[in-house]
Design an enzyme around this catalytic site. Sequence first.
Site, PDB file in Angstrom:
ATOM      1  N   HIS A   1      13.210  -1.457 -12.255  1.00 28.58           N
ATOM      2  CA  HIS A   1      13.294  -2.954 -12.300  1.00 28.58           C
ATOM      3  C   HIS A   1      13.221  -3.712 -10.726  1.00 28.58           C
ATOM      4  O   HIS A   1      14.079  -3.413 -10.145  1.00 28.58           O
ATOM      5  CB  HIS A   1      14.478  -3.358 -13.068  1.00 28.58           C
ATOM      6  CG  HIS A   1      14.744  -4.890 -12.999  1.00 28.58           C
ATOM      7  ND1 HIS A   1      15.666  -5.491 -14.080  1.00 28.58           N
ATOM      8  CD2 HIS A   1      13.803  -5.796 -12.653  1.00 28.58           C
ATOM      9  CE1 HIS A   1      15.287  -6.761 -13.776  1.00 28.58           C
ATOM     10  NE2 HIS A   1      14.319  -6.970 -13.351  1.00 28.58           N
TER      11      HIS A   1
ATOM     12  N   HIS B   1       0.924  -1.120   0.109  1.00 24.51           N
ATOM     13  CA  HIS B   1       0.152   0.001  -0.012  1.00 24.51           C
ATOM     14  C   HIS B   1       0.825   1.345   0.002  1.00 24.51           C
ATOM     15  O   HIS B   1       1.737   1.417   0.597  1.00 24.51           O
ATOM     16  CB  HIS B   1      -0.992   0.216   1.369  1.00 24.51           C
ATOM     17  CG  HIS B   1      -0.399   0.096   2.539  1.00 24.51           C
ATOM     18  ND1 HIS B   1       0.259   1.402   2.989  1.00 24.51           N
ATOM     19  CD2 HIS B   1       0.337  -0.661   3.362  1.00 24.51           C
ATOM     20  CE1 HIS B   1       0.746   1.322   4.145  1.00 24.51           C
ATOM     21  NE2 HIS B   1       0.556  -0.003   4.388  1.00 24.51           N
TER      22      HIS B   1
HETATM   23  C1  LIG Z   1      24.617  -5.710  -6.752  1.00 27.67           C
HETATM   24  C2  LIG Z   1      25.974  -5.682  -7.588  1.00 27.67           C
HETATM   25  C3  LIG Z   1      25.748  -4.580  -8.404  1.00 27.67           C
HETATM   26  C4  LIG Z   1      26.944  -6.235  -6.695  1.00 27.67           C
HETATM   27  O1  LIG Z   1      28.154  -6.392  -7.694  1.00 27.67           O
HETATM   28  P1  LIG Z   1      29.516  -6.392  -7.510  1.00 27.67           P
HETATM   29  O2  LIG Z   1      29.923  -4.920  -6.426  1.00 27.67           O
HETATM   30  O3  LIG Z   1      30.235  -6.471  -8.721  1.00 27.67           O
HETATM   31  O4  LIG Z   1      29.783  -7.610  -6.361  1.00 27.67           O
HETATM   32  P2  LIG Z   1      30.869  -8.810  -6.411  1.00 27.67           P
HETATM   33  O5  LIG Z   1      30.324 -10.178  -7.046  1.00 27.67           O
HETATM   34  O6  LIG Z   1      32.048  -8.344  -7.132  1.00 27.67           O
HETATM   35  O7  LIG Z   1      30.928  -8.971  -5.017  1.00 27.67           O
HETATM   36  C5  LIG Z   1      31.931  -8.029  -4.312  1.00 27.67           C
HETATM   37  C6  LIG Z   1      31.892  -8.365  -2.713  1.00 27.67           C
HETATM   38  O8  LIG Z   1      30.382  -7.959  -2.255  1.00 27.67           O
HETATM   39  C7  LIG Z   1      29.673  -9.177  -1.806  1.00 27.67           C
HETATM   40  N1  LIG Z   1      28.431  -9.045  -2.357  1.00 27.67           N
HETATM   41  C8  LIG Z   1      27.904  -8.885  -3.450  1.00 27.67           C
HETATM   42  N2  LIG Z   1      26.633  -8.740  -3.715  1.00 27.67           N
HETATM   43  C9  LIG Z   1      26.204  -8.824  -2.361  1.00 27.67           C
HETATM   44  C10 LIG Z   1      24.901  -8.649  -1.628  1.00 27.67           C
HETATM   45  N3  LIG Z   1      23.789  -8.636  -2.326  1.00 27.67           N
HETATM   46  N4  LIG Z   1      25.108  -8.952  -0.140  1.00 27.67           N
HETATM   47  C11 LIG Z   1      25.986  -9.083   0.497  1.00 27.67           C
HETATM   48  N5  LIG Z   1      27.202  -9.084  -0.265  1.00 27.67           N
HETATM   49  C12 LIG Z   1      27.358  -9.138  -1.546  1.00 27.67           C
HETATM   50  C13 LIG Z   1      30.568 -10.419  -2.447  1.00 27.67           C
HETATM   51  O9  LIG Z   1      30.240 -11.372  -1.653  1.00 27.67           O
HETATM   52  C14 LIG Z   1      32.058  -9.796  -2.679  1.00 27.67           C
HETATM   53  O10 LIG Z   1      32.289 -10.057  -1.285  1.00 27.67           O
HETATM   54  P3  LIG Z   1      34.151 -10.224  -1.243  1.00 27.67           P
HETATM   55  O11 LIG Z   1      34.688  -9.045  -1.605  1.00 27.67           O
HETATM   56  O12 LIG Z   1      34.076 -10.589   0.325  1.00 27.67           O
HETATM   57  O13 LIG Z   1      34.384 -11.299  -1.953  1.00 27.67           O
HETATM   58  C15 LIG Z   1      25.493  -7.058  -8.588  1.00 27.67           C
HETATM   59  O14 LIG Z   1      25.125  -8.023  -7.917  1.00 27.67           O
HETATM   60  C16 LIG Z   1      24.361  -6.717  -9.474  1.00 27.67           C
HETATM   61  O15 LIG Z   1      24.509  -5.917 -10.776  1.00 27.67           O
HETATM   62  N6  LIG Z   1      23.228  -7.068  -9.105  1.00 27.67           N
HETATM   63  C17 LIG Z   1      21.973  -6.690  -9.971  1.00 27.67           C
HETATM   64  C18 LIG Z   1      21.632  -8.085 -10.713  1.00 27.67           C
HETATM   65  C19 LIG Z   1      20.729  -7.825 -11.617  1.00 27.67           C
HETATM   66  O16 LIG Z   1      20.545  -7.486 -12.739  1.00 27.67           O
HETATM   67  N7  LIG Z   1      19.308  -8.630 -11.125  1.00 27.67           N
HETATM   68  C20 LIG Z   1      18.203  -8.642 -11.911  1.00 27.67           C
HETATM   69  C21 LIG Z   1      17.779  -9.919 -12.126  1.00 27.67           C
HETATM   70  S1  LIG Z   1      16.520 -10.070 -12.951  1.00 27.67           S
END
Ligand SMILES: CC(C)(COP(=O)(O)OP(=O)(O)OC[C@H]1O[C@@H](n2cnc3c(N)ncnc32)[C@H](O)[C@@H]1OP(=O)(O)O)[C@@H](O)C(=O)NCCC(=O)NCCS
Length: 218
Positions: free
Chosen positions: A151, A142
């Site tokens: 998205h 709500h």
């Molecule tokens: C959020 C996001 C930007 C993070 O990307 P990133 O910074 O490149 O993350 P990485 O995979 O390089 O991880 C970096 C660190 O953060 C941590 N981390 C990444 N995402 C995390 C999360 N959601 N929660 C907690 N920790 C997270 C990783 O474990 C890693 O830890 P480490 O350094 O201890 O190994 C990425 O997950 C993303 O783009 N998500 C959106 C995906 C999407 O398009 N979803 C739609 C699906 S339809």
Amino acid sequence: MKENVILIGSGQHARVILYNIEEQGLYNVVGILDSDKSKEGFTFEGLPILGSYLDIDLKDVERKFNTNKFFMAFGNMKYRKEVYDYFINKGWESFNIIHPNAVVSSKAKLGKGILIEAGCLVTPNPVIGDNVIINTGSQVNHDNIIHDNVHIASGVVLSGSVTINEKALIDDGVIVSLGRKIGRESIIGAGSVVTKDIPNNVIAYGNPCKVIRKNNKF
Ligand SMILES: CC(C)(COP(=O)(O)OP(=O)(O)OC[C@H]1O[C@@H](n2cnc3c(N)ncnc32)[C@H](O)[C@@H]1OP(=O)(O)O)[C@@H](O)C(=O)NCCC(=O)NCCS
């Protein structure tokens, strides 16, 4: 009789869109426009790829297929807004795809170009803007305000009175607490619990959700 429509994009997300259109049963997809001219003349899931929307004459497409209705069928947040606006500025219009197994209150105010997938719950009063994706099993509660080009991925729970500003991406399984606001062009990482407002243009994740860095992905 089903209305003819055109999809924009021919990747993974287009399969999701085709599935949801088929389940909804209101529209007949007659072709696909892409940004990649080299795909012209090929088919995607049996549908003709008509060419690149950047150099095709959209008036010709309108005449040939008797439609100016389009749906954004690619997920890349970097381009979704500009491509949606491109078609709107050409006088085309979008429509909403709501899976029959989504529950959407008749009191929700919906824009255009919205996808609401199976298992979603949209309770009374939210306002949802244009060109918004709400993936499977998410809750929009709500008095939420979901701005244009947002998205929301799968299994997201937005508590009451939450605001998601334009072009934000809320990844799978995020919980946003009552009344919190997510800034424009920010990404909230999967599984985060948002207990405080999140500023514009950042990547934030964790429980509790913390800002990690600037978002330079969009
Ligand atoms: C959020 C996001 C930007 C993070 O990307 P990133 O910074 O490149 O993350 P990485 O995979 O390089 O991880 C970096 C660190 O953060 C941590 N981390 C990444 N995402 C995390 C999360 N959601 N929660 C907690 N920790 C997270 C990783 O474990 C890693 O830890 P480490 O350094 O201890 O190994 C990425 O997950 C993303 O783009 N998500 C959106 C995906 C999407 O398009 N979803 C739609 C699906 S339809």
